[in-house]
Design an enzyme around this catalytic site. Structure first.
Site, PDB file in Angstrom:
ATOM      1  N   TYR A  50       6.939  60.160  41.773  1.00 24.29           N
ATOM      2  CA  TYR A  50       6.908  59.050  40.582  1.00 24.29           C
ATOM      3  C   TYR A  50       5.555  58.319  40.736  1.00 24.29           C
ATOM      4  CZ  TYR A  50       7.116  53.953  38.818  1.00 24.29           C
ATOM      5  OH  TYR A  50       6.689  53.044  38.290  1.00 24.29           O
ATOM      6  N   LYS A 101       2.290  58.688  37.762  1.00 27.47           N
ATOM      7  CA  LYS A 101       1.374  57.765  37.087  1.00 27.47           C
ATOM      8  C   LYS A 101       0.129  57.891  37.374  1.00 27.47           C
ATOM      9  CE  LYS A 101       4.887  54.724  35.492  1.00 27.47           C
ATOM     10  NZ  LYS A 101       4.818  54.050  34.272  1.00 27.47           N
TER      11      LYS A 101
END
Length: 328
Positions: A142, A146
């Site tokens: 995750y 980003k």
């Protein structure tokens, strides 16, 4: 001004929509409603049910109007899930952002505010507040997804002049103080609403993931920022990117442990929280606390709901008023 908000029906996105409307701006929301709720934003807001994975539909929405800026919230955001399905997270977060950024460049959009994350700093243990200059060491797919988007935005500015604000925020919490929006994830994974629901008897005993961390009470320490303060930071960031891109860490600068969150919910609600210890979750660092001095210095931003009890209070009021979450 006229702004496009992706993921505007989600938790943080919906509060940003309210902040934009409160400031007199025109807002259009794009969301696929996979995790968001149409009822989280006013019915008067123009809404497009579009999945950013669809490159053509994304380009059509971006291309049909002139935008003074785009705020990009749409993403998957569960650290634990990303550890189980990393490729899915890379596809859903990176590809969707790339489709949006390409559409912005093609249509002359020159301002984009990106919902990034403190998970970029999820590697080594840290005890001091984290500045923007801290080494990037994502501890999960995750966080890595980003950071990949941040790099795309860097080159989109260098080559195409798309100025961006990458806002690396920590733990969004609370609810709109006027009760217009709140937190309703399905399933819910965030500690404060889970703890509130346990206190209100709406869910089984709360599981506390990890009680053996090297912290003052053995539980994880996190920096909780009220979602209304977070929305305000997005508006201020828009004003900073007329001529250049910026990166800001956003938090209160105060860390609260998981056990301290339980104690705050008990104080505010007057009810006991049933909880039990559970094993650590893979990818969870012991401490994440933000150094937001750059944001404060350059924009004048300051959190108005900094106290944990105040954050918890707004969350409790919304959840008591919406026992089943949003209507749909």
């Amino acid at each position: 001004m006229r702004y496009l908000v992706t993921g505007g029906c989600g938790f943080v996105g919906s509060h940003a929509v309210l902040a934009l409307l409160d400031s007199g701006h025109e807002v259009v929301v794009l969301d696929n409603l996979s995790t968001g709720h149409r009822d989280a934003i006013p019915s008067s807001v123009e809404f497009h049910c579009v999945d950013l994975m669809d490159r053509q539909e994304t380009a059509d929405v971006v291309g049909r109007s002139r935008w003074d800026g785009v705020l990009h919230f749409a993403a998957l955001s569960l650290v634990g899930e990303s550890m189980v399905e990393p490729l899915f997270y890379f596809r859903r977060n990176y590809v969707t952002a790339l489709n949006l950024i390409e559409a912005c460049v093609a249509n002359g959009v020159n301002k984009l505010v990106f919902s990034s994350t403190a998970a970029l700093f999820g590697g080594p243990e840290r005890s001091k507040p984290i500045p923007e200059t801290a080494p990037i060491q994502p501890g999960s797919p995750y966080g890595e997804s980003k950071y990949m988007i941040e790099r795309v935005l860097y080159w989109a500015d260098e080559v195409h002049g798309l100025h961006s604000a990458c806002l690396r925020y920590f733990n969004a919490a609370g609810a709109d103080p006027m009760g217009r929006a709140g937190e309703d994830h399905r399933p819910e994974t965030h500690l404060i609403p889970l703890t509130i629901d346990a206190a209100l008897g709406r869910r089984p005993t709360l599981k506390l993931f990890g009680t053996d961390y090297p912290t003052r009470d053995g539980s994880c320490i996190r920096d909780y920022i009220h979602v209304t303060d977070l929305a305000d930071a997005h508006l201020r960031a828009l004003d900073q990117i007329h001529e250049q891109s910026v990166i800001y860490n956003i938090g209160n600068g105060e860390g609260y442990s998981n056990l301290e969150v339980i104690e705050a919910v008990e104080r505010v609600s007057g009810k006991k929280v049933p909880w039990e210890a559970a094993p650590r979750r893979q990818g969870d660092p012991a401490v994440l606390v933000a150094d937001s001095t750059t944001l404060q210095r350059e924009t004048g931003w300051t959190p108005h709901y900094a106290e944990l009890d105040r954050i918890v209070e707004t969350a409790i009021l919304w959840r008591e008023a919406h026992p089943d979450g949003y209507a749909e």
